[in-house]
Design a protein around this motif. Sequence first.
Motif, PDB file in Angstrom:
ATOM      1  N   GLU A   1       0.872  -1.328  -0.092  1.00 53.16           N
ATOM      2  CA  GLU A   1      -0.011  -0.037  -0.008  1.00 53.16           C
ATOM      3  C   GLU A   1       0.955   1.402   0.145  1.00 53.16           C
ATOM      4  O   GLU A   1       0.425   2.236  -0.566  1.00 53.16           O
ATOM      5  N   LEU A   2       1.872   1.364   0.699  1.00 50.81           N
ATOM      6  CA  LEU A   2       2.833   2.315   1.030  1.00 50.81           C
ATOM      7  C   LEU A   2       3.966   2.764  -0.050  1.00 50.81           C
ATOM      8  O   LEU A   2       4.537   3.455  -0.169  1.00 50.81           O
ATOM      9  N   GLY A   3       4.405   1.598  -0.605  1.00 51.58           N
ATOM     10  CA  GLY A   3       5.512   1.435  -1.631  1.00 51.58           C
ATOM     11  C   GLY A   3       5.308   2.620  -2.683  1.00 51.58           C
ATOM     12  O   GLY A   3       6.409   3.104  -2.912  1.00 51.58           O
ATOM     13  N   PRO A   4       4.271   2.958  -3.322  1.00 52.70           N
ATOM     14  CA  PRO A   4       4.065   3.875  -4.123  1.00 52.70           C
ATOM     15  C   PRO A   4       4.571   5.209  -3.800  1.00 52.70           C
ATOM     16  O   PRO A   4       4.791   6.049  -4.517  1.00 52.70           O
ATOM     17  N   ARG A   5       4.457   5.416  -2.414  1.00 49.42           N
ATOM     18  CA  ARG A   5       4.660   6.606  -1.768  1.00 49.42           C
ATOM     19  C   ARG A   5       6.094   6.747  -1.344  1.00 49.42           C
ATOM     20  O   ARG A   5       6.528   7.667  -0.670  1.00 49.42           O
ATOM     21  N   GLY A   6       6.717   5.673  -1.671  1.00 48.62           N
ATOM     22  CA  GLY A   6       8.181   5.693  -1.478  1.00 48.62           C
ATOM     23  C   GLY A   6       8.518   5.327  -0.010  1.00 48.62           C
ATOM     24  O   GLY A   6       9.636   5.530   0.716  1.00 48.62           O
ATOM     25  N   ILE A   7       7.600   4.754   0.653  1.00 51.13           N
ATOM     26  CA  ILE A   7       7.609   4.262   2.150  1.00 51.13           C
ATOM     27  C   ILE A   7       7.727   2.625   2.073  1.00 51.13           C
ATOM     28  O   ILE A   7       6.937   2.172   1.766  1.00 51.13           O
ATOM     29  N   THR A   8       8.945   2.283   3.000  1.00 57.61           N
ATOM     30  CA  THR A   8       9.101   1.013   3.249  1.00 57.61           C
ATOM     31  C   THR A   8       8.565   0.619   4.624  1.00 57.61           C
ATOM     32  O   THR A   8       8.673   1.464   5.535  1.00 57.61           O
TER      33      THR A   8
END
Length: 94
Positions: A19-26
């Motif tokens: 869910e958060l990968g596209p926002r650059g969040i690992t």
Amino acid sequence: MYAATKAAVEALTHILAKELGPRGITVNAVAPGPVETEFFMAGKPDTLVENIKNMNPFGRLGTPEDIAAAVAFLAGPDGRWISGQTLRANGGVI
């Protein structure tokens, strides 16, 4: 109950990473093994602690610094390509 909670955390780690990968969040989890803290040591006989120490190749319990280093790695720039993983920081216990 403990195993069910661990499984839920691992599943949530995978879902949030997607869910958060596209926002650059690992998103990762750290699953520490036995760590020498007051909480862990409380009420355990020395023989049990020695048996637990002998379960890993290093022959010792983890330290809070061991776990902090794993978290720092995942949260730092060197962990930027790691996401959706559970790092077992347990001294090699299988």
